[in-house]
Structure formats: C-alpha cells, structure tokens
Scaffold this motif. Structure first.
Motif, PDB file in Angstrom:
ATOM      1  N   UNK A  78      26.130  72.029  23.540  1.00 50.36           N
ATOM      2  CA  UNK A  78      25.925  70.577  23.571  1.00 50.36           C
ATOM      3  C   UNK A  78      27.316  69.962  23.565  1.00 50.36           C
ATOM      4  N   UNK A  79      27.867  69.711  24.752  1.00 54.23           N
ATOM      5  CA  UNK A  79      29.240  69.228  24.868  1.00 54.23           C
ATOM      6  C   UNK A  79      29.399  68.383  26.129  1.00 54.23           C
ATOM      7  N   UNK A  80      30.405  67.557  26.153  1.00 54.22           N
ATOM      8  CA  UNK A  80      30.795  66.750  27.310  1.00 54.22           C
ATOM      9  C   UNK A  80      32.302  66.588  27.292  1.00 54.22           C
ATOM     10  N   UNK A  81      32.881  66.204  28.417  1.00 51.47           N
ATOM     11  CA  UNK A  81      34.291  65.861  28.515  1.00 51.47           C
ATOM     12  C   UNK A  81      34.423  64.389  28.861  1.00 51.47           C
ATOM     13  N   UNK A  82      35.302  63.705  28.147  1.00 49.18           N
ATOM     14  CA  UNK A  82      35.586  62.293  28.401  1.00 49.18           C
ATOM     15  C   UNK A  82      37.084  62.116  28.591  1.00 49.18           C
ATOM     16  N   UNK A  83      37.463  61.119  29.352  1.00 52.46           N
ATOM     17  CA  UNK A  83      38.873  60.858  29.665  1.00 52.46           C
ATOM     18  C   UNK A  83      39.385  59.690  28.822  1.00 52.46           C
ATOM     19  N   UNK A  84      40.637  59.807  28.408  1.00 56.28           N
ATOM     20  CA  UNK A  84      41.340  58.732  27.719  1.00 56.28           C
ATOM     21  C   UNK A  84      42.762  58.739  28.260  1.00 56.28           C
ATOM     22  N   UNK A  85      43.200  57.610  28.767  1.00 56.21           N
ATOM     23  CA  UNK A  85      44.558  57.470  29.269  1.00 56.21           C
ATOM     24  C   UNK A  85      45.365  56.668  28.276  1.00 56.21           C
ATOM     25  N   UNK A  86      46.621  57.064  28.053  1.00 52.75           N
ATOM     26  CA  UNK A  86      47.502  56.309  27.185  1.00 52.75           C
ATOM     27  C   UNK A  86      48.659  55.744  28.002  1.00 52.75           C
ATOM     28  N   UNK A  87      49.048  54.512  27.660  1.00 49.82           N
ATOM     29  CA  UNK A  87      50.195  53.872  28.300  1.00 49.82           C
ATOM     30  C   UNK A  87      51.008  53.138  27.240  1.00 49.82           C
TER      31      UNK A  87
ATOM     32  N   UNK B 111      39.233  50.579  22.434  1.00 49.91           N
ATOM     33  CA  UNK B 111      40.175  49.876  23.303  1.00 49.91           C
ATOM     34  C   UNK B 111      39.826  50.056  24.773  1.00 49.91           C
ATOM     35  N   UNK B 112      38.713  50.697  25.064  1.00 45.41           N
ATOM     36  CA  UNK B 112      38.381  51.036  26.442  1.00 45.41           C
ATOM     37  C   UNK B 112      38.988  52.386  26.774  1.00 45.41           C
ATOM     38  N   UNK B 113      38.795  52.871  27.995  1.00 48.62           N
ATOM     39  CA  UNK B 113      39.288  54.203  28.354  1.00 48.62           C
ATOM     40  C   UNK B 113      40.799  54.276  28.559  1.00 48.62           C
ATOM     41  N   UNK B 114      41.500  53.140  28.399  1.00 46.96           N
ATOM     42  CA  UNK B 114      42.968  53.122  28.452  1.00 46.96           C
ATOM     43  C   UNK B 114      43.463  52.581  27.115  1.00 46.96           C
ATOM     44  N   UNK B 115      44.277  53.377  26.440  1.00 47.38           N
ATOM     45  CA  UNK B 115      44.827  53.003  25.139  1.00 47.38           C
ATOM     46  C   UNK B 115      46.269  52.580  25.360  1.00 47.38           C
TER      47      UNK B 115
ATOM     48  N   UNK C   7      47.950  48.190  20.949  1.00 48.37           N
ATOM     49  CA  UNK C   7      47.077  48.716  19.895  1.00 48.37           C
ATOM     50  C   UNK C   7      47.678  49.968  19.267  1.00 48.37           C
ATOM     51  N   UNK C   8      47.821  49.947  17.943  1.00 50.44           N
ATOM     52  CA  UNK C   8      48.366  51.083  17.207  1.00 50.44           C
ATOM     53  C   UNK C   8      47.298  52.141  16.942  1.00 50.44           C
ATOM     54  N   UNK C   9      46.029  51.734  17.022  1.00 52.63           N
ATOM     55  CA  UNK C   9      44.910  52.605  16.713  1.00 52.63           C
ATOM     56  C   UNK C   9      43.726  52.264  17.606  1.00 52.63           C
ATOM     57  N   UNK C  10      42.804  53.210  17.742  1.00 53.38           N
ATOM     58  CA  UNK C  10      41.576  52.961  18.500  1.00 53.38           C
ATOM     59  C   UNK C  10      40.434  53.724  17.840  1.00 53.38           C
ATOM     60  N   UNK C  11      39.247  53.174  17.916  1.00 52.72           N
ATOM     61  CA  UNK C  11      38.063  53.788  17.324  1.00 52.72           C
ATOM     62  C   UNK C  11      37.201  54.396  18.425  1.00 52.72           C
TER      63      UNK C  11
ATOM     64  N   UNK D 223      51.977  57.283  28.292  1.00 48.52           N
ATOM     65  CA  UNK D 223      51.725  57.545  29.707  1.00 48.52           C
ATOM     66  C   UNK D 223      51.235  58.972  29.968  1.00 48.52           C
ATOM     67  N   UNK D 224      50.087  59.290  29.404  1.00 47.66           N
ATOM     68  CA  UNK D 224      49.506  60.619  29.572  1.00 47.66           C
ATOM     69  C   UNK D 224      47.995  60.493  29.773  1.00 47.66           C
ATOM     70  N   UNK D 225      47.401  61.561  30.270  1.00 44.10           N
ATOM     71  CA  UNK D 225      45.952  61.626  30.463  1.00 44.10           C
ATOM     72  C   UNK D 225      45.385  62.695  29.540  1.00 44.10           C
ATOM     73  N   UNK D 226      44.361  62.324  28.795  1.00 46.64           N
ATOM     74  CA  UNK D 226      43.753  63.218  27.822  1.00 46.64           C
ATOM     75  C   UNK D 226      42.283  63.446  28.165  1.00 46.64           C
ATOM     76  N   UNK D 227      41.798  64.612  27.778  1.00 49.76           N
ATOM     77  CA  UNK D 227      40.375  64.921  27.833  1.00 49.76           C
ATOM     78  C   UNK D 227      39.927  65.145  26.401  1.00 49.76           C
ATOM     79  N   UNK D 228      38.875  64.441  26.016  1.00 45.65           N
ATOM     80  CA  UNK D 228      38.320  64.594  24.674  1.00 45.65           C
ATOM     81  C   UNK D 228      36.958  65.263  24.826  1.00 45.65           C
ATOM     82  N   UNK D 229      36.801  66.405  24.169  1.00 46.29           N
ATOM     83  CA  UNK D 229      35.565  67.184  24.290  1.00 46.29           C
ATOM     84  C   UNK D 229      34.828  67.214  22.948  1.00 46.29           C
TER      85      UNK D 229
END
Length: 145
Positions: free
Chosen positions: A135-144, A22-26, A31-35, A114-120
């Motif tokens: 071997x890791x990274x942090x990615x952002x996902x915002x929910x609204x 769904x892009x970096x904003x869910x 959308x009930x789900x995102x891949x 309406x929250x900000x998440x970090x997925x590692x």
C-alpha cells in the motif's frame, strides 16, 4: 510562535491522498516549513486500529542512492500529518504533538534549494500485520529558493 502555510492543494494516488500545506512547490524564501497530510484511500480509518506508515524521501530519483530520509510513524487509525521544517543541523523527528495524536515534525538539512523530491508513503502494518499487497504511492515535491 511559528507560522504554518496551508493550501487546498492535494494529489491523489492509487492508495493515498496527499494534502500539501504550500502546494507541490515549497518556496524556501517564503515558507520555512510545510505541512503534509497523508490519508489512506484503501485502508479504513476508524480512529482505533494502529496504522504504521513508512515515509521515505528521495532526491532527484528513487534509487537507494537517492534516499535522504526514511522513518516509521504510527497513528491510531488516522491520517498521518507531518510538518517538514528546514534545518541546518542533524535531521530529527519528534511527535506526535499530543500523547497519541497530532502531527509529527521532521526538521533538518534533508531538503536543499532547487531540487526535486519524491515522497513515498507506505502502510507497513495494520493492527500489527503486514498488508498482503503493498500500500504505497509516490508523490512529487519541488523545492526552490
């Protein structure tokens, strides 16, 4: 039958590329789900060597008190697809869709509006061995809503 949103949105870290359905904003109202698809950039994918991925999700920060989810997933030398599904009951993870391939599913109340998440994502083992360097990274996902 459930609908899954797809997009060509992705983020690239030092060790992973993350494709967002769904892009970096869910947007929950749409959308009930995102891949999410985690593809390692520094580990070869040969479709045979077992890869163990630790996926940790944090809400509004990355301290231990902000952790809302953590689990380990194993693939046969492939990227890791995870479908995140909103849910109201306890958090459950199941999959993969087929005996050893396909996407995993995580469903539950770990995501709020309406929250900000970090997925590692982290590769915790390659063929049963712990990597010498993380071997890791942090990615952002915002929910609204």
């Amino acid at each position: 039958m459930a609908a899954v949103s797809v997009s060509d949105s992705f983020a690239r870290g030092d060790n992973f590329e993350l494709s967002y359905g769904t892009g970096p904003v869910w947007n929950f109202s749409k959308d009930f789900r995102t891949l999410l698809n985690f593809e390692p950039r520094t580990v070869p994918l040969d479709r045979t060597t077992p890869l163990a991925y630790n996926i940790t999700i944090y809400k509004d920060g990355t301290g231990p008190e902000n952790q809302v989810f953590s689990d380990t997933f194993v693939t046969a030398g492939e990227p890791l697809p995870i479908e995140l599904v909103r849910g109201d009951n306890e958090t459950i993870t199941y999959g993969p869709d087929f005996s050893s391939t396909g996407k995993y599913h995580t469903q539950g109340p770990i995501f709020s509006e309406n929250a900000n998440y970090t997925i590692r994502p982290e590769i915790s083992a390659v063929n049963g061995r712990t990597p010498e360097t993380p071997i890791a990274d942090d990615f952002r996902l915002q929910t609204i809503a």
